[in-house]
Design a protein around this motif. Structure first.
Motif, PDB file in Angstrom:
ATOM      1  N   LYS A 184       0.824  -1.203   0.000  1.00 28.39           N
ATOM      2  CA  LYS A 184       0.000   0.000   0.000  1.00 28.39           C
ATOM      3  C   LYS A 184       0.860   1.256   0.000  1.00 28.39           C
ATOM      4  O   LYS A 184       0.596   2.217  -0.742  1.00 28.39           O
ATOM      5  CB  LYS A 184      -0.932  -0.005   1.224  1.00 28.39           C
ATOM      6  N   VAL A 185       1.900   1.269   0.809  1.00 25.00           N
ATOM      7  CA  VAL A 185       2.788   2.436   0.856  1.00 25.00           C
ATOM      8  C   VAL A 185       3.534   2.586  -0.462  1.00 25.00           C
ATOM      9  O   VAL A 185       3.706   3.699  -0.971  1.00 25.00           O
ATOM     10  CB  VAL A 185       3.770   2.301   2.036  1.00 25.00           C
ATOM     11  N   GLN A 187       2.502   1.648  -3.474  1.00 22.92           N
ATOM     12  CA  GLN A 187       1.560   2.151  -4.467  1.00 22.92           C
ATOM     13  C   GLN A 187       1.295   3.635  -4.282  1.00 22.92           C
ATOM     14  O   GLN A 187       1.234   4.400  -5.258  1.00 22.92           O
ATOM     15  CB  GLN A 187       0.260   1.351  -4.398  1.00 22.92           C
ATOM     16  N   GLN A 188       1.149   4.066  -3.032  1.00 23.21           N
ATOM     17  CA  GLN A 188       0.927   5.486  -2.776  1.00 23.21           C
ATOM     18  C   GLN A 188       2.146   6.312  -3.169  1.00 23.21           C
ATOM     19  O   GLN A 188       2.018   7.419  -3.716  1.00 23.21           O
ATOM     20  CB  GLN A 188       0.605   5.697  -1.294  1.00 23.21           C
ATOM     21  N   TYR A 189       3.316   5.773  -2.911  1.00 26.97           N
ATOM     22  CA  TYR A 189       4.547   6.470  -3.313  1.00 26.97           C
ATOM     23  C   TYR A 189       4.595   6.655  -4.832  1.00 26.97           C
ATOM     24  O   TYR A 189       4.942   7.738  -5.329  1.00 26.97           O
ATOM     25  CB  TYR A 189       5.766   5.677  -2.837  1.00 26.97           C
ATOM     26  N   VAL A 191       2.112   6.792  -6.994  1.00 26.86           N
ATOM     27  CA  VAL A 191       1.094   7.743  -7.459  1.00 26.86           C
ATOM     28  C   VAL A 191       1.509   9.174  -7.145  1.00 26.86           C
ATOM     29  O   VAL A 191       1.478  10.059  -8.019  1.00 26.86           O
ATOM     30  CB  VAL A 191      -0.269   7.405  -6.815  1.00 26.86           C
ATOM     31  N   LEU A 192       1.906   9.431  -5.909  1.00 22.32           N
ATOM     32  CA  LEU A 192       2.265  10.792  -5.519  1.00 22.32           C
ATOM     33  C   LEU A 192       3.539  11.252  -6.208  1.00 22.32           C
ATOM     34  O   LEU A 192       3.686  12.443  -6.537  1.00 22.32           O
ATOM     35  CB  LEU A 192       2.415  10.866  -3.997  1.00 22.32           C
ATOM     36  N   LEU A 208       3.298   6.283   6.515  1.00 24.19           N
ATOM     37  CA  LEU A 208       1.920   5.966   6.887  1.00 24.19           C
ATOM     38  C   LEU A 208       1.935   5.573   8.357  1.00 24.19           C
ATOM     39  O   LEU A 208       2.522   4.558   8.730  1.00 24.19           O
ATOM     40  CB  LEU A 208       1.369   4.820   6.031  1.00 24.19           C
ATOM     41  N   TRP A 214      -0.948  10.280   6.550  1.00 22.65           N
ATOM     42  CA  TRP A 214       0.170  10.266   5.632  1.00 22.65           C
ATOM     43  C   TRP A 214       0.983  11.549   5.782  1.00 22.65           C
ATOM     44  O   TRP A 214       0.426  12.642   5.874  1.00 22.65           O
ATOM     45  CB  TRP A 214      -0.302  10.143   4.185  1.00 22.65           C
ATOM     46  N   ARG A 233      -5.548  11.833   6.692  1.00 19.40           N
ATOM     47  CA  ARG A 233      -6.207  10.577   6.346  1.00 19.40           C
ATOM     48  C   ARG A 233      -7.217  10.790   5.219  1.00 19.40           C
ATOM     49  O   ARG A 233      -8.032  11.702   5.274  1.00 19.40           O
ATOM     50  CB  ARG A 233      -6.941  10.010   7.575  1.00 19.40           C
ATOM     51  N   GLN A 236      -5.896  11.474  -0.450  1.00 18.67           N
ATOM     52  CA  GLN A 236      -4.545  11.991  -0.659  1.00 18.67           C
ATOM     53  C   GLN A 236      -4.366  12.566  -2.067  1.00 18.67           C
ATOM     54  O   GLN A 236      -3.706  13.599  -2.243  1.00 18.67           O
ATOM     55  CB  GLN A 236      -3.506  10.882  -0.428  1.00 18.67           C
ATOM     56  N   VAL A 237      -4.955  11.953  -3.069  1.00 18.72           N
ATOM     57  CA  VAL A 237      -4.807  12.434  -4.442  1.00 18.72           C
ATOM     58  C   VAL A 237      -5.489  13.793  -4.603  1.00 18.72           C
ATOM     59  O   VAL A 237      -4.930  14.710  -5.228  1.00 18.72           O
ATOM     60  CB  VAL A 237      -5.382  11.395  -5.426  1.00 18.72           C
TER      61      VAL A 237
END
Length: 289
Positions: A184-185, A187-189, A191-192, A208, A214, A233, A236-237
């Motif tokens: 999860k972290v 994937q978020q990395y 995207v951002l 996280l 975040w 929370r 984030q996008v």
């Protein structure tokens, strides 16, 4: 009146001679083969193929047992394939040394693969036999994308692995989070990071926390020194899109003076400014005699 006269007319000929009364007809006797019971070959046919298959199987097994000592040779060569950047051929050979003593048919390929994939830098191993006495190993190394905490690395699939040395990977971004949230972290990395790249920012740290908040820190680069983004929370996008829109309008000219930006508000953000650096006072020179 004359009496009626009855005339006897003979029967019409039928082509057969009339059987005289009192005579018996001759019946031909059946041959001996017709009177004997016929043999039932269906049962024999139903047993033929199973018996034949069992015989062939037994013959094949016996032949294999007799030929096996001549065909089962000792392993004479192990070929290691793959682009290896982090591990050496010597390290691989030492790892699989206990398996090499076996012969061509008895070598434990599954055990060899498991042993190789336990090496930190190997992501996937493929092991196969090549007749008559070789084993070919194809290795796929880990692709480090980020650091996970202080002791591990993350590959491009969000899986953590722990090599012996981490000193050469200080340039990678550092990600933090619960152990179960590695993917999860990651994937978020990803995207951002794609959203910030057009602005000239990179991610140096992404965290996280246990409650789902975040926190992101950009790296120093062409856009200026690193700044901290508090994303909180959820959404984030959307929060990052808000930051990008406001950055282009008002924040870009002041980015060198900004220390952090709090995006945890519903319809805005808060800016934390860097403390001004006090000018250093020049110390008077002391004359020496």
């Amino acid at each position: 009146m004359q009496g009626a006269q009855l005339r006897h007319q003979p029967p019409a000929p039928t082509g057969r001679k009339p059987v005289p009364r009192g005579a018996s007809r001759m019946v031909a006797k059946e041959p001996m083969s017709a009177r004997l019971p016929k043999a039932n070959f269906a049962f024999i046919k139903s047993l033929f193929w199973p018996v034949l298959l069992v015989a062939l199987g037994f013959g094949t097994y016996e032949g294999a047992q007799r030929l096996l000592p001549y065909a089962d040779r000792p392993i004479s060569k192990i070929a290691v394939q793959g682009d290896l950047s982090y591990i050496s051929q010597q390290a691989v050979q030492q790892r699989i040394a206990p398996f090499v003593a076996a012969s061509f048919f008895t070598i434990d390929l599954a055990g060899m693969r498991t042993e190789l994939e336990q090496m930190p830098w190997i992501a996937h191993a493929e092991v196969r036999r090549v007749w008559p006495d070789q084993v070919v190993i194809r290795l796929e190394e880990q692709l480090p994308v980020a650091r996970w905490g202080d002791e591990s690395l993350l590959n491009n699939q969000g899986q953590a692995f722990t090599p012996r040395e981490l000193a050469n990977y200080e340039h990678l971004p550092q990600l933090f989070g619960p152990q179960r949230a590695q993917q999860k972290v990651m994937q978020q990395y990803q995207v951002l990071s794609q959203m910030l790249r057009p602005l000239g920012f990179s991610i140096a740290r992404l965290e996280l926390r246990d409650r789902g908040s975040w926190f992101l820190t950009t790296g120093a680069g062409s856009a200026g020194p690193g700044i901290e983004l508090l994303l909180g929370r959820g959404n984030q996008v959307e929060k990052m899109r808000r930051f990008i829109a406001i950055y282009d309008k008002t924040l870009k000219e002041q980015i060198t003076n900004i220390a952090r930006i709090d995006l945890r508000y519903a319809n805005g953000l808060a800016v934390g400014w860097r403390e001004p650096v006090a000018p250093t006072t020049a110390q008077p020179a002391v004359a020496k005699n």
